[in-house]
Design a protein around this motif. Structure first.
Motif, PDB file in Angstrom:
ATOM      1  N   SER A  49       0.830  -1.206   0.000  1.00 49.62           N
ATOM      2  CA  SER A  49       0.000   0.000   0.000  1.00 49.62           C
ATOM      3  C   SER A  49       0.865   1.257   0.000  1.00 49.62           C
ATOM      4  O   SER A  49       0.576   2.237  -0.709  1.00 49.62           O
ATOM      5  N   HIS A  50       1.947   1.233   0.769  1.00 47.31           N
ATOM      6  CA  HIS A  50       2.857   2.378   0.838  1.00 47.31           C
ATOM      7  C   HIS A  50       3.511   2.638  -0.525  1.00 47.31           C
ATOM      8  O   HIS A  50       3.655   3.803  -0.939  1.00 47.31           O
ATOM      9  N   CYS A  51       3.891   1.565  -1.214  1.00 46.52           N
ATOM     10  CA  CYS A  51       4.497   1.702  -2.555  1.00 46.52           C
ATOM     11  C   CYS A  51       3.489   2.297  -3.544  1.00 46.52           C
ATOM     12  O   CYS A  51       3.836   3.152  -4.363  1.00 46.52           O
ATOM     13  N   GLU A  52       2.250   1.849  -3.462  1.00 51.86           N
ATOM     14  CA  GLU A  52       1.208   2.342  -4.364  1.00 51.86           C
ATOM     15  C   GLU A  52       0.969   3.838  -4.131  1.00 51.86           C
ATOM     16  O   GLU A  52       0.889   4.625  -5.085  1.00 51.86           O
ATOM     17  N   THR A  62      13.747   5.769  -3.524  1.00 54.40           N
ATOM     18  CA  THR A  62      14.480   5.921  -2.264  1.00 54.40           C
ATOM     19  C   THR A  62      13.599   6.542  -1.193  1.00 54.40           C
ATOM     20  O   THR A  62      13.567   6.082  -0.035  1.00 54.40           O
ATOM     21  N   ASP A  63      12.861   7.585  -1.543  1.00 54.51           N
ATOM     22  CA  ASP A  63      11.961   8.225  -0.586  1.00 54.51           C
ATOM     23  C   ASP A  63      10.879   7.260  -0.111  1.00 54.51           C
ATOM     24  O   ASP A  63      10.529   7.241   1.079  1.00 54.51           O
ATOM     25  N   ILE A  64      10.356   6.451  -1.033  1.00 56.80           N
ATOM     26  CA  ILE A  64       9.297   5.505  -0.690  1.00 56.80           C
ATOM     27  C   ILE A  64       9.809   4.469   0.309  1.00 56.80           C
ATOM     28  O   ILE A  64       9.170   4.202   1.337  1.00 56.80           O
ATOM     29  N   ILE A  65      10.965   3.900   0.027  1.00 51.77           N
ATOM     30  CA  ILE A  65      11.524   2.860   0.898  1.00 51.77           C
ATOM     31  C   ILE A  65      11.882   3.433   2.271  1.00 51.77           C
ATOM     32  O   ILE A  65      11.530   2.865   3.323  1.00 51.77           O
ATOM     33  N   ALA A 759       9.329   8.718 -12.345  1.00 58.33           N
ATOM     34  CA  ALA A 759       8.940  10.128 -12.499  1.00 58.33           C
ATOM     35  C   ALA A 759       9.942  11.077 -11.828  1.00 58.33           C
ATOM     36  O   ALA A 759      10.084  12.233 -12.244  1.00 58.33           O
ATOM     37  N   TYR A 760      10.648  10.585 -10.817  1.00 58.65           N
ATOM     38  CA  TYR A 760      11.641  11.428 -10.137  1.00 58.65           C
ATOM     39  C   TYR A 760      12.743  11.894 -11.084  1.00 58.65           C
ATOM     40  O   TYR A 760      13.418  12.903 -10.848  1.00 58.65           O
ATOM     41  N   LEU A 761      12.914  11.167 -12.197  1.00 58.13           N
ATOM     42  CA  LEU A 761      13.978  11.521 -13.156  1.00 58.13           C
ATOM     43  C   LEU A 761      13.655  12.800 -13.934  1.00 58.13           C
ATOM     44  O   LEU A 761      14.541  13.399 -14.538  1.00 58.13           O
TER      45      LEU A 761
END
Length: 857
Positions: A49-52, A62-65, A759-761
């Motif tokens: 859920s956090h990844c989604e 990196t921010d997600i993890i 998208a971070y790119l």
């Protein structure tokens, strides 16, 4: 029943049979106590859920993890965070297997709503009209489907896991909760990958699981049904044939040698006799009558001996059939035909598979074969003039002598030369022990001129083969856009060459030509590759008909649309009469093997679709499938437009660096699933031309960008609209099966893309503009496809497939995030120990992502 109602019923069945069951069994799976997995099953739903949510906000991996661990497990260090990620991977890999098993267990219930054509539709037509039955019978006598299993490195499930999946499918069908529980536990404890790379023989053994457990039953089942309903038999009309590349395909694989080929041919023979022996044991329990004792005893002795370590060194097919026929005749004459069907079933299998199971194809690159030919000229009295290598092509064709010799390659020759000449000699031995069909095809990769074929024939004649008994079919493989454009010209040179024309006559005036979808896509982009192959097929068919040659196309298709995959049967159903379609031959490889041929039911369904496509396109050709000059001009314009854009992308100075930096491309060679290097010239720096198409496409799919499957399509369609041709293009999509299938498969590729992950790119100083360029073409292509099809979402016409893809993508999104997190860390870390750990993290994620996609690589 209307199409809309069928789609609705199929979608409802999918929700009930697949989605609900997966949610149920997945909740059971997450509570199982696996080794060293502390709280992983409990944490995984929160992580998913956090990844989604993170992807939805276009946060960096990196921010997600880091935010996940800070929120849910704040008291562990970085090493333990990595350990948890490995455990997540372990769970998700098995979630994919669970979803595969549940989806496959529901196949029959979902398949009944699929009207895309199988044997039932053929039988229905035959039932309604005796004239149609006669037409189908006649067509089947000159039709064949050949599936060729190849050892490409994307078949990630080992035999142990395939066995668990097979049992799990049956347990799910029967709602056997207790059995499902223990099988899920077994799955959790079973390794998914090898600690070392497999040898080519290992690959052959692994892939033979499908021959033994699936095709042995599915092929004979389809042949039986056809013989029962139509006026054909296996002795004269063999509709289904199998081919095999592991151990025979040495193009770019230095690990395949003559000994490998010999071992694999022997292994296939032995494995087949084990299948025969298992069937015989069933036969023996039923055929207990007088009058058959001697034949049964002799049959048992032959089968047992050849199923074990001391096989006979001769082709036993005739002797087996003679014994079985005598047993059958005694049963009919003296025992009221009791259990005669069991005998007939084994007779049919011996007719179908002989002593070889599947034809072992030999393949080598033309550049290697030219080098061996040059060596032979210096060491054999050939009658060919000195300075031959400096001659032009026309003069070479006149000088090739076709003299016989019996040259044995000396041990001081280089490895490639020894392998080539010794394997040519070995092919004769294999034919003698396993039967002619065991090893009768030699494929010349990268074929660029007629002399590539004729020089190879000379190599055969110099290696103990005789002109009058040269029982080998020589098959050019045309792969690049340029080679495809010249293919018809090359074949005319062969058809008009006196020796080759005579050789073809001895082979029944049949010519097989292989066309490579993967390399042509890497070479020229999706639209140009498909259009180049279509044009080449039209030109090659016209050339073959001009010289009264029966032509078969052998399509080198991969799993994804970018490598010729997708809804393959629709391509064959849409071949107009400009293209030879009497014999369908294609490679099946990677995840396509287990996803489409992983059970007898799915294998039968997919083979029946291909048979139906070939028969129906011949008996009831759709005049719209015959493209007129105007439509050809429109498609050609689109292909050229997309080609220019794709070539500009390839030439972009950041293209290779982007792929190396943000995909697992550099690490693919460390995944222990293949004996084959990920690129040619393995020790040299990476060049795009050396990169294998499979690695190229796999890397883009791991990036979740699927560039080879769509790039340039949107720009080409927009040009058509801007130029006032949009209504014509819409009509072409509505009426042309070829054009529709090509664009539907493009939409399938795009449905497996997710630019949110990278998208971070967009804000990256170096790669931001490059990423934006890729994203813009994706958005344009989606916009144009939706406009063209009148849809609100991609794949709207295929709701079940769309939902299946969405669920699979949701399951593996955490793997994608973990992979890109590790890649980000690799690009900034200088700690050698951590670099090794991040490498392993990336490598482990590749398995699950490809397995979930089913035809991603």
């Amino acid at each position: 029943m209307s199409l809309t109602l069928k789609l609705s019923q199929r979608e409802t069945a999918f929700n009930n049979e697949v989605v609900t069951r997966f949610e149920l069994y997945n909740s059971l799976f997450q509570t199982l106590p696996f080794y060293q997995v502390k709280d992983t099953g409990i944490l995984l739903p929160f992580f998913s859920s956090h990844c989604e949510k993170g992807a939805g906000k276009q946060a960096s991996p990196t921010d997600i993890i880091e935010s996940f661990f800070k929120k849910y497990v704040p008291d562990i260090d970085h090493r333990e965070q990595i350990n948890r990620m490995f455990r997540f991977i372990q769970y998700i890999e098995r979630q994919v297997v669970l979803f595969d098993a549940i989806e496959d267990s529901s196949f029959n219930k979902l398949g009944k709503f699929d009207d895309s054509g199988n044997l039932q539709s053929l039988l229905a037509q035959a039932t309604n009209s005796e004239e149609t039955r006669a037409q189908i019978s006649e067509k089947l006598k000159d039709f064949s489907l050949r599936l060729v299993l190849t050892a490409h490195p994307t078949q990630f499930y080992p035999g142990t896991v395939l066995g668990i999946m097979t049992d799990l499918i049956e347990a799910v069908k029967n709602n056997d909760i207790n059995n499902i529980d223990v099988l899920l536990q077994q799955l959790g404890k079973t390794p998914f990958f090898n600690k070392t790379s497999p040898t080519p023989v290992d690959e052959a053994i692994s892939l033979s699981w499908f021959l033994e457990n699936i095709f042995y039953h599915a092929v004979s089942g389809i042949q039986s049904k056809l013989e029962e309903e139509f006026d054909i038999d296996a002795a004269s009309s063999r509709v289904l044939e199998l081919g095999f590349w592991p151990g025979g395909d040495r193009d770019g694989n230095p690990n395949v040698n003559t000994q490998t080929t010999k071992e694999v041919a022997s292994f296939l023979r032995q494995r087949l006799f084990r299948c025969y022996y298992r069937d015989f044991r069933v036969l023996k329990r039923r055929i207990t009558f007088r009058g058959v004792e001697k034949a049964m005893a002799k049959l048992e002795k032959i089968l047992y001996k050849n199923a074990n370590e001391h096989p006979d060194s001769k082709n036993l097919q005739g002797e087996l059939l003679s014994l079985l026929q005598s047993i059958k005749q005694t049963i009919i004459t003296d025992h009221d035909s009791l259990f005669v069907d069991i005998v007939e079933n084994l007779i049919q299998k011996v007719r179908l598979f002989g002593c070889y199971f599947a034809t072992l194809d030999i393949r080598q690159d033309s550049r290697v074969l030219r080098s061996v030919f040059d060596y032979s000229l210096k060491n054999i009295k050939t009658g060919i003039v000195k300075g031959y290598a400096d001659l032009g092509e026309e003069e070479k064709l006149k000088q090739i002598s076709f003299n016989e010799a019996d040259f044995h390659c000396p041990s001081d020759a280089d490895a490639m030369t020894q392998d080539t000449l010794n394997t040519i000699r070995l092919m004769q031995e294999i034919q003698q022990t396993n039967g002619e069909k065991a090893c009768q095809r030699f494929i010349i990769s990268n074929c660029q001129q007629a002399s590539d074929i004729l020089q190879l024939i000379d190599l055969f004649l110099w290696s103990g083969w005789e002109k009058d008994s040269l029982s080998v079919d020589f098959m050019p493989l045309f792969e690049t856009v340029n080679d495809l454009s010249r293919a018809a010209e090359i074949m005319e040179q062969l058809y008009t060459h006196p020796y080759y024309a005579e050789h073809l006559k001895k082979r029944g005036n049949r010519q097989t030509i292989m066309l490579g979808f993967s390399d042509s896509t890497k070479d020229g982009g999706y639209l140009m590759a498909n259009w180049s192959i279509y044009k080449a097929k039209v030109e090659l068919t016209a050339m073959a008909r001009k010289y009264d040659i029966s032509l078969a196309f052998f399509d080198g298709r991969g799993g994804p649309p970018a490598r010729g995959g997708g809804k393959t049967h629709r391509f064959y159903a849409s071949m107009g009469n400009e293209i030879a379609n009497d014999h369908i031959q294609l490679t099946i490889q990677g995840q396509t093997v287990s996803s489409q041929y992983g059970s007898v039911e799915t294998a039968r369904f997919n083979m029946e679709q291909l048979i139906n496509a070939g028969i129906i396109s011949a008996l009831h050709p759709n005049h719209n499938d015959l493209l007129d000059n105007r439509h050809k001009a429109l498609i050609s314009d689109m292909a050229n437009e997309s080609y220019e854009l794709f070539m500009a992308l390839r030439a972009h100075p950041l293209f290779v660096e982007y792929l190396e930096k943000f995909s697992p491309l550099k690490l693919l060679s460390r995944i222990n699933i293949s004996s084959r290097p990920t690129k040619r010239n393995a020790g040299a720096p990476l060049k795009l031309e050396d990169l294998r198409a499979i690695s190229f496409v796999t890397s883009w799919s791991q990036l979740k960008q699927s560039i080879p499957g769509f790039y340039g399509v949107g720009t080409a369609l927009k040009k058509m609209k801007d130029n006032g041709n949009w209504l014509e293009i819409k009509e072409l999509y509505r009426t042309s099966g070829f054009f529709k299938t090509m664009l539907d498969n493009c939409a399938m590729s795009m449905s497996k893309s997710d630019f949110r992950v990278t998208a971070y790119l967009e804000k990256d100083k170096k790669f931001g503009a490059f990423w934006k360029m890729l994203k813009n073409e994706f958005e344009l292509t989606r916009e144009m496809l939706l406009d063209l099809t009148g849809s609100t979402v991609l794949m709207e016409e295929y709701p079940v497939e769309r939902r299946s893809i969405a669920i699979r993508e949701k399951i593996v999104l955490p793997l994608v995030i973990i992979q890109h997190y590790a890649l980000q860390k690799l690009n900034s870390s200088e700690d050698s120990e951590l670099i090794e750990v991040y490498d392993k993290l990336v490598i482990r994620t590749v398995y699950g992502i490809v397995n979930a996609g089913r035809n991603l690589a």
